[in-house]
Structures are given as C-alpha cells and as structure tokens.
Scaffold this motif. Sequence first.
Motif, short mmCIF file in Angstrom:
data_model
loop_
_atom_site.label_atom_id
_atom_site.label_comp_id
_atom_site.label_asym_id
_atom_site.label_seq_id
_atom_site.Cartn_x
_atom_site.Cartn_y
_atom_site.Cartn_z
N GLN A 91 -0.38 -10.83 7.39
CA GLN A 91 1.02 -10.81 6.87
C GLN A 91 0.75 -9.69 5.69
OE1 GLN A 91 3.86 -13.71 7.10
NE2 GLN A 91 5.18 -12.35 5.61
N ILE A 92 1.71 -8.87 5.42
CA ILE A 92 1.80 -8.03 4.01
C ILE A 92 3.08 -8.69 3.44
CG2 ILE A 92 1.99 -5.93 3.13
CD1 ILE A 92 1.07 -4.58 5.56
N ALA A 93 2.79 -9.68 2.46
CA ALA A 93 3.73 -10.47 2.14
C ALA A 93 4.65 -9.67 1.26
CB ALA A 93 3.19 -11.62 1.17
N GLY A 94 6.10 -9.90 1.50
CA GLY A 94 6.92 -9.07 0.69
C GLY A 94 7.48 -7.83 1.53
N SER A 95 6.82 -7.27 2.27
CA SER A 95 7.11 -6.11 3.06
C SER A 95 7.97 -6.29 4.01
CB SER A 95 5.75 -5.38 3.63
OG SER A 95 5.18 -6.37 4.55
N THR A 96 8.66 -4.91 4.19
CA THR A 96 9.83 -4.90 5.22
C THR A 96 9.84 -3.53 5.87
OG1 THR A 96 11.44 -4.09 3.70
CG2 THR A 96 11.28 -6.58 3.95
N PRO A 135 21.91 1.14 -1.28
CA PRO A 135 20.85 1.87 -0.48
C PRO A 135 19.38 1.24 -0.17
CG PRO A 135 20.81 2.54 -2.83
CD PRO A 135 21.90 1.58 -2.48
N GLN A 136 18.90 1.52 0.75
CA GLN A 136 17.48 0.88 1.42
C GLN A 136 16.48 1.17 0.40
OE1 GLN A 136 19.29 2.51 4.02
NE2 GLN A 136 20.53 0.39 4.06
N GLU A 137 15.48 0.44 -0.12
CA GLU A 137 14.39 0.85 -1.02
C GLU A 137 13.39 1.51 0.06
OE1 GLU A 137 13.69 -2.23 -4.37
OE2 GLU A 137 13.58 -3.11 -2.50
N LEU A 138 12.67 2.52 -0.64
CA LEU A 138 11.60 3.01 0.24
C LEU A 138 10.57 2.08 -0.35
CD1 LEU A 138 11.79 6.87 -0.13
CD2 LEU A 138 12.26 5.58 1.95
N GLN A 139 9.50 1.50 0.43
CA GLN A 139 8.63 0.52 0.03
C GLN A 139 7.35 1.30 0.51
OE1 GLN A 139 9.27 -3.33 1.46
NE2 GLN A 139 10.91 -3.80 0.30
N LEU A 140 6.38 1.29 -0.54
CA LEU A 140 5.10 1.75 -0.43
C LEU A 140 4.02 0.70 -0.66
CD1 LEU A 140 3.24 4.51 0.49
CD2 LEU A 140 3.43 4.88 -2.04
N TRP A 192 -2.93 -6.38 0.16
CA TRP A 192 -2.04 -5.31 -0.07
C TRP A 192 -1.20 -5.60 -1.50
CZ3 TRP A 192 -1.23 -1.37 3.38
CH2 TRP A 192 -2.03 -1.43 4.67
N ARG A 193 -0.85 -4.36 -2.08
CA ARG A 193 -0.09 -4.32 -3.27
C ARG A 193 1.16 -3.29 -3.23
NH1 ARG A 193 -4.24 -3.06 -8.31
NH2 ARG A 193 -2.06 -3.07 -9.24
N ARG A 194 2.22 -3.58 -3.80
CA ARG A 194 3.21 -2.82 -3.92
C ARG A 194 3.04 -1.56 -4.80
NH1 ARG A 194 9.03 -3.48 -3.10
NH2 ARG A 194 10.28 -1.33 -3.22
N VAL A 195 3.38 -0.33 -4.41
CA VAL A 195 3.41 0.66 -5.20
C VAL A 195 4.89 1.10 -5.74
CG1 VAL A 195 2.80 3.30 -5.67
CG2 VAL A 195 1.27 1.58 -4.17
N THR A 196 5.01 0.98 -7.04
CA THR A 196 6.22 1.28 -7.57
C THR A 196 6.58 2.70 -7.76
OG1 THR A 196 5.69 0.81 -9.69
CG2 THR A 196 6.40 -1.00 -8.53
#
Length: 314
Positions: A64-69, A93-98, A107-111
């Motif tokens: 699982q990629i924790a926190g991803s949607t 609005p919806q967030e774009l999640q990279l 996995w790491r979130r790119v802000t």
Amino acid sequence: WTSPDGLTWTRSDAGLDFEGLLVDVTVGGPGVVAIGTICQPTCVNVALGVAATSRDGSAWTFSQIAGSTGLETVASAGGQVFAIGVGPQETDPQELQLWRSGDGVGWRRVTGLPSIPNVSDVGLAAADDRLVVFGWGLVGGVPGFRNFSYLSPAPGSSIAPTDAPAGVMPTPKCPAPPKQVVPPVVSASSGNGQVVAATRGSYTTMTCSTTGTVDVLYKPPRESLSAYPGDTLRFTVPVGWRFVSWEGSHSPLHGTGLGGTWQTVDLPDRPRSIDLPGPLLQDEAVGLTLVLLSDDETSVIKLELFLEVNRSVS
C-alpha cells in the motif's frame, strides 16, 4: 501478461491475489511497477493506493502507498518511479497528488502541485529529468472545463525526479594512497557454492589528488557461473573495499527472452557483498557498474563487470 515479441503472451497473477484494481504499469525501479487501488470493502470511491512490483512480470509483490488516493497512472524517469492521483472526491478543489519511489515499495509525496476544482482524467509523462502532469478541470477561475499541464522545474527543485543523483562517486579523503590504485577482484557466487571472478571491464579510479580512466574493450567472460533456478547471485569484494552503489542489466545468452535492467541502488551501509534481486529465468549475461570505496576512504573506483550465468538442471 508478458511477451518476448508482442505475438505470444503468458499470463501470470502470482502475488496479485488482493481485492483491488490495477490500472497502469511502467518499467522502472526494481523492473516493473504497477499501480492501482485497494477495495475496502468495495471498489466504489476507493481511496487507498497500491503498488505491485516485479522483476520481470512473472511474480509480483504488492504494498500500500500510505496516504495516497485515486491513483491513475505511473511513469518512470531518472531511476525513480512516479505515480499521480487525485485527492478525495468529497473535497473541492481536489488535490493533485504526486508520489515517487526508488524501488516501487517505499513511496514519498512530492509537494508543490496545485489544487484544481473538479479535476478529472489526470495523467503523467516522464523522461530524463522532466515530468509533465496533465488533465482536465476548472483552471484559473475561468468558467468551463479546460485542459491543463504542469512541467517540472529544473533538477534540484521539489518536483525534480531525484533529490540527489544516484550512484555518485563519493569524494575520497586525503592523503592519497602511496601506490597506484587498481580495482580489486570481485567474486561472484550462487547457491551451489561455486565462486568465480567476474570479468573486469573499463574503470575509473579517483583519489584526492588524481583521477584516471582505463577503457577496456568488451570480451566474453573467461569463466561462467553455474546456478540453479531460484538461486541468488552474490557479488563480494575483498577485505579493504566496500560497495557504495550498483546498477546493471541482464539478457538471455541464447535465443530470445526477457531481459531487463536494475536501476541504480545506493548502499549507505557500505556492505562487502550485494545480492542481485530476483531469481534467474534462463542462461543469462549479466553486466554491472559498481562504485567501490576503500575502507580508509582514500580511494574510489567506478568499475564495469561482466558475468555469464549458466542455469543448472537438477
């Protein structure tokens, strides 16, 4: 499904027995990475991202990629794997999640990407040191839906493919060694106990005062290693040296079949041995590029190695 020629195909779902959907796949990281979502409890309004990784497409491991949607597509560039998705649908609005990963597992979130009202059909393209995120939504406060795209900034920014280049040769300490530095013999072994010396190719040596490169024309390895299917290939350096990073490729020795590449793996623990991921599929030619560091950290070597592996039959 995998195919050596695009005409004949083999199906394998080994390791993919989870409740969910896979929606896209790319070659990168450990070999092949697919992304999708986990169904909890149904596949309606799913918000949990998942990645499945495989060396060659025949057996898979998912995490699982924790926190991803809402993950929708995946791409690879610069030794990294990137996945793009959209934030929870109940927000506007919806967030774009990279998201990015070096191995398809962590996995790491790119802000830095914006939030866009009613975004849909978000996509991702990647090449070298650039990423392009694109989609459709309400952009810039202008009435009506529009296409949008965002190009990643120059390398080194928050959205660049890597925080730091992988496989970089470390800076050697002074004083320099009193004698000329030569590459150590790197041994290769498999599960049957056989040990052979990998064939040396071109190399670069670096001390705090000198840098030198020796170019060597490729020649077939003098020795081959015997291994049973499923054996682990291990490479070991002698006392006095340690691994800093490695990358490589493998291809069938005979006929056609699946080959592949191993992206750069940095080794902060500086081990004396490394194991190549995944079992052998057939008789293979293996090529590696190693960065080695002496125990006293005064010498650094970037070294090409070659090895032929013959599959044993019990």
